[in-house]
Scaffold this motif. Structure first.
Motif, PDB file in Angstrom:
ATOM      1  N   ASN A 165      34.134  38.126  49.940  1.00  5.47           N
ATOM      2  CA  ASN A 165      32.952  38.884  49.547  1.00  5.47           C
ATOM      3  C   ASN A 165      33.303  40.291  49.069  1.00  5.47           C
ATOM      4  O   ASN A 165      32.633  40.833  48.196  1.00  5.47           O
ATOM      5  CB  ASN A 165      31.967  38.938  50.715  1.00  5.47           C
ATOM      6  N   ILE A 166      34.340  40.891  49.654  1.00  7.95           N
ATOM      7  CA  ILE A 166      34.808  42.190  49.149  1.00  7.95           C
ATOM      8  C   ILE A 166      35.282  42.025  47.708  1.00  7.95           C
ATOM      9  O   ILE A 166      34.941  42.819  46.822  1.00  7.95           O
ATOM     10  CB  ILE A 166      35.957  42.732  50.023  1.00  7.95           C
TER      11      ILE A 166
ATOM     12  N   MET B 166      27.686  46.779  49.230  1.00  3.60           N
ATOM     13  CA  MET B 166      28.181  45.691  50.072  1.00  3.60           C
ATOM     14  C   MET B 166      29.697  45.742  50.250  1.00  3.60           C
ATOM     15  O   MET B 166      30.226  45.191  51.210  1.00  3.60           O
ATOM     16  CB  MET B 166      27.775  44.339  49.481  1.00  3.60           C
ATOM     17  N   ILE B 167      30.400  46.400  49.328  1.00  3.29           N
ATOM     18  CA  ILE B 167      31.861  46.491  49.453  1.00  3.29           C
ATOM     19  C   ILE B 167      32.230  47.107  50.793  1.00  3.29           C
ATOM     20  O   ILE B 167      33.057  46.571  51.544  1.00  3.29           O
ATOM     21  CB  ILE B 167      32.457  47.320  48.298  1.00  3.29           C
ATOM     22  N   ARG B 168      31.620  48.250  51.107  1.00  2.00           N
ATOM     23  CA  ARG B 168      31.949  48.931  52.356  1.00  2.00           C
ATOM     24  C   ARG B 168      31.497  48.120  53.563  1.00  2.00           C
ATOM     25  O   ARG B 168      32.202  48.040  54.578  1.00  2.00           O
ATOM     26  CB  ARG B 168      31.289  50.306  52.374  1.00  2.00           C
ATOM     27  N   ALA B 169      30.330  47.490  53.457  1.00  2.00           N
ATOM     28  CA  ALA B 169      29.814  46.701  54.568  1.00  2.00           C
ATOM     29  C   ALA B 169      30.732  45.517  54.871  1.00  2.00           C
ATOM     30  O   ALA B 169      31.068  45.235  56.031  1.00  2.00           O
ATOM     31  CB  ALA B 169      28.399  46.212  54.255  1.00  2.00           C
ATOM     32  N   PHE B 170      31.151  44.795  53.820  1.00  2.00           N
ATOM     33  CA  PHE B 170      32.042  43.656  54.028  1.00  2.00           C
ATOM     34  C   PHE B 170      33.431  44.109  54.481  1.00  2.00           C
ATOM     35  O   PHE B 170      34.112  43.375  55.213  1.00  2.00           O
ATOM     36  CB  PHE B 170      32.161  42.834  52.746  1.00  2.00           C
ATOM     37  N   SER B 171      33.854  45.299  54.060  1.00  2.00           N
ATOM     38  CA  SER B 171      35.154  45.809  54.507  1.00  2.00           C
ATOM     39  C   SER B 171      35.146  46.030  56.019  1.00  2.00           C
ATOM     40  O   SER B 171      36.116  45.694  56.720  1.00  2.00           O
ATOM     41  CB  SER B 171      35.483  47.114  53.785  1.00  2.00           C
TER      42      SER B 171
ATOM     43  N   HIS C  59      42.949  43.440  42.340  1.00  9.51           N
ATOM     44  CA  HIS C  59      42.296  42.151  42.563  1.00  9.51           C
ATOM     45  C   HIS C  59      43.325  41.058  42.838  1.00  9.51           C
ATOM     46  O   HIS C  59      43.046  40.113  43.573  1.00  9.51           O
ATOM     47  CB  HIS C  59      41.437  41.782  41.363  1.00  9.51           C
ATOM     48  N   LYS C  60      44.510  41.156  42.234  1.00 10.49           N
ATOM     49  CA  LYS C  60      45.556  40.161  42.494  1.00 10.49           C
ATOM     50  C   LYS C  60      45.951  40.197  43.969  1.00 10.49           C
ATOM     51  O   LYS C  60      46.075  39.142  44.616  1.00 10.49           O
ATOM     52  CB  LYS C  60      46.770  40.461  41.613  1.00 10.49           C
ATOM     53  N   THR C  61      46.113  41.399  44.517  1.00 11.43           N
ATOM     54  CA  THR C  61      46.462  41.520  45.939  1.00 11.43           C
ATOM     55  C   THR C  61      45.352  40.978  46.816  1.00 11.43           C
ATOM     56  O   THR C  61      45.597  40.284  47.808  1.00 11.43           O
ATOM     57  CB  THR C  61      46.737  42.987  46.287  1.00 11.43           C
ATOM     58  N   MET C  62      44.096  41.282  46.455  1.00  9.95           N
ATOM     59  CA  MET C  62      42.968  40.816  47.252  1.00  9.95           C
ATOM     60  C   MET C  62      42.857  39.295  47.218  1.00  9.95           C
ATOM     61  O   MET C  62      42.469  38.667  48.209  1.00  9.95           O
ATOM     62  CB  MET C  62      41.678  41.476  46.758  1.00  9.95           C
ATOM     63  N   LYS C  63      43.190  38.683  46.080  1.00  3.26           N
ATOM     64  CA  LYS C  63      43.179  37.225  46.005  1.00  3.26           C
ATOM     65  C   LYS C  63      44.226  36.631  46.941  1.00  3.26           C
ATOM     66  O   LYS C  63      43.989  35.597  47.579  1.00  3.26           O
ATOM     67  CB  LYS C  63      43.418  36.767  44.563  1.00  3.26           C
ATOM     68  N   ASP C  64      45.382  37.295  47.019  1.00  2.00           N
ATOM     69  CA  ASP C  64      46.403  36.829  47.964  1.00  2.00           C
ATOM     70  C   ASP C  64      45.888  36.917  49.398  1.00  2.00           C
ATOM     71  O   ASP C  64      46.184  36.047  50.228  1.00  2.00           O
ATOM     72  CB  ASP C  64      47.674  37.678  47.819  1.00  2.00           C
TER      73      ASP C  64
END
Length: 334
Positions: A207-208, A181-186, A223-228
């Motif tokens: 979701n990523i 799902m990572i690639r799909a949501f990306s 993950h810190k960057t993704m949370k931002d």
């Protein structure tokens, strides 16, 4: 450790006895600078719908440090779906090619591992098999079409529907395995940026992050960057490139476990509930739930008010008709 290594199978036994060379040749996995021998991976058999995901972590530091055991490469295994007690733990040997048809998978596995797969998807027959193969071939086409959408100016208007279709196929064929799902949501995130839908881009980024935290574990630097990016998708390079402007919002909880965490629901956009194991993992956020309940309550009140108004109007019509009838009777008597 030595006991665990000698317990591994040796396909090249010498005079009926195991050798370290034979065990390494039979069970070692080629990784980057050399071979790695894991005592747990050989016990994970293959399935085209795997129960677990094996993640390779190359480690940090100099090569000499990794060889000495400091910051050494590791292999992490996480559940890809609900696993029942006593169920064999399976992983996929189809690295990098999950969208093969059954015929392609059969040929690949026989050529490289000399066995025929009898997993649940390879055991399909008739229309079910045809549909599965069509889904996987379609996913291959969709991934190719979505590969460079973020570099197009302007992006194709149909890219969002293609990305949502790819998410749906991953749910159907791979049981919403977080690793797939990572690639799909990306792709969904990029497509949402292309069409300028900032809120949908935020959902996709949630979701990523949830998929990665489940597959890789929490606390990684990225993950810190993704949370931002979840807080403000507008600062993502792709969003900036397409001029996406969206209001920054507080970060909602994203748990390390997909099963117990809260994923942003895109079931409405995708057109089907997204199920991981036996449970829906794209749950409603509490904020969204409260908003939905509020709107439903307002709709009920509006409907009740409309019915009351109609009753009052009907009551007035009856009174007016009654007065007219009485007036007619009085006129007739006179």
């Amino acid at each position: 450790v030595q006991k665990a290594i000698w317990a591994l199978d040796d396909d090249q036994m010498y005079e009926g006895k195991k050798t370290l060379r034979g065990i390494v040749a039979s069970q070692a996995i080629a990784r980057h600078e050399g071979l790695c021998l894991y005592t747990h991976l050989p016990y994970l058999t293959h399935s085209c719908v795997p129960a677990v995901k094996s993640l390779w972590n190359i480690g940090e530091g100099l090569p000499s440090e990794r060889r000495s055991g400091k910051n050494a490469p590791t292999s992490r295994v996480t559940a890809a779906r609900d696993v029942k007690a006593g169920e064999p733990l399976t992983r996929t040997y189809l690295i990098g090619a999950p969208s093969m048809t059954r015929a392609e998978r059969t040929e690949y596995l026989w050529e490289h591992y000399e066995f025929k797969c009898n997993c649940e998807v390879c055991s399909l027959e008739g229309d079910a098999l045809v549909q599965s193969d069509m889904n996987r071939m379609r996913l291959r086409v969709l991934r190719e079409e979505l590969r460079d959408i973020a570099s197009e100016r302007p992006g194709p208007p149909e890219c969002l529907s293609l990305a949502l279709e790819a998410i749906g196929i991953c749910v159907t064929e791979y049981r919403a395995d977080p690793a797939y799902m990572i690639r799909a949501f990306s792709s969904g995130f990029e497509a949402a940026c292309v069409v300028g839908d900032g809120e949908l881009a935020r959902k996709m980024m949630y979701n990523i992050l949830a998929s990665q935290m489940h597959t890789e574990g929490g606390g990684l630097p990225q993950h810190k960057t993704m949370k931002d990016w979840c807080i403000n998708p507008s600062i993502h390079p792709v969003a900036r490139a397409f001029g996406v402007v969206v209001e920054a919002k507080p970060l909602l909880p994203v748990m390390a476990s997909v099963r117990d965490g809260e994923w942003a629901s895109v079931a409405e956009e995708v057109g089907l509930p997204i199920i991981w194991g036996d449970r829906s993992v794209l749950k409603e956020h509490e904020r969204d739930r409260r908003e939905r309940v509020r709107l439903e309550e307002e709709a009920r009140k509006a409907e009740a008010a409309a019915k009351n108004k109609e009753k009052m109007l009907e009551k007035r019509r009856r009174k007016l008709q009654k007065r007219k009838n009485n007036a007619k009777r009085r006129t007739a008597k006179q």
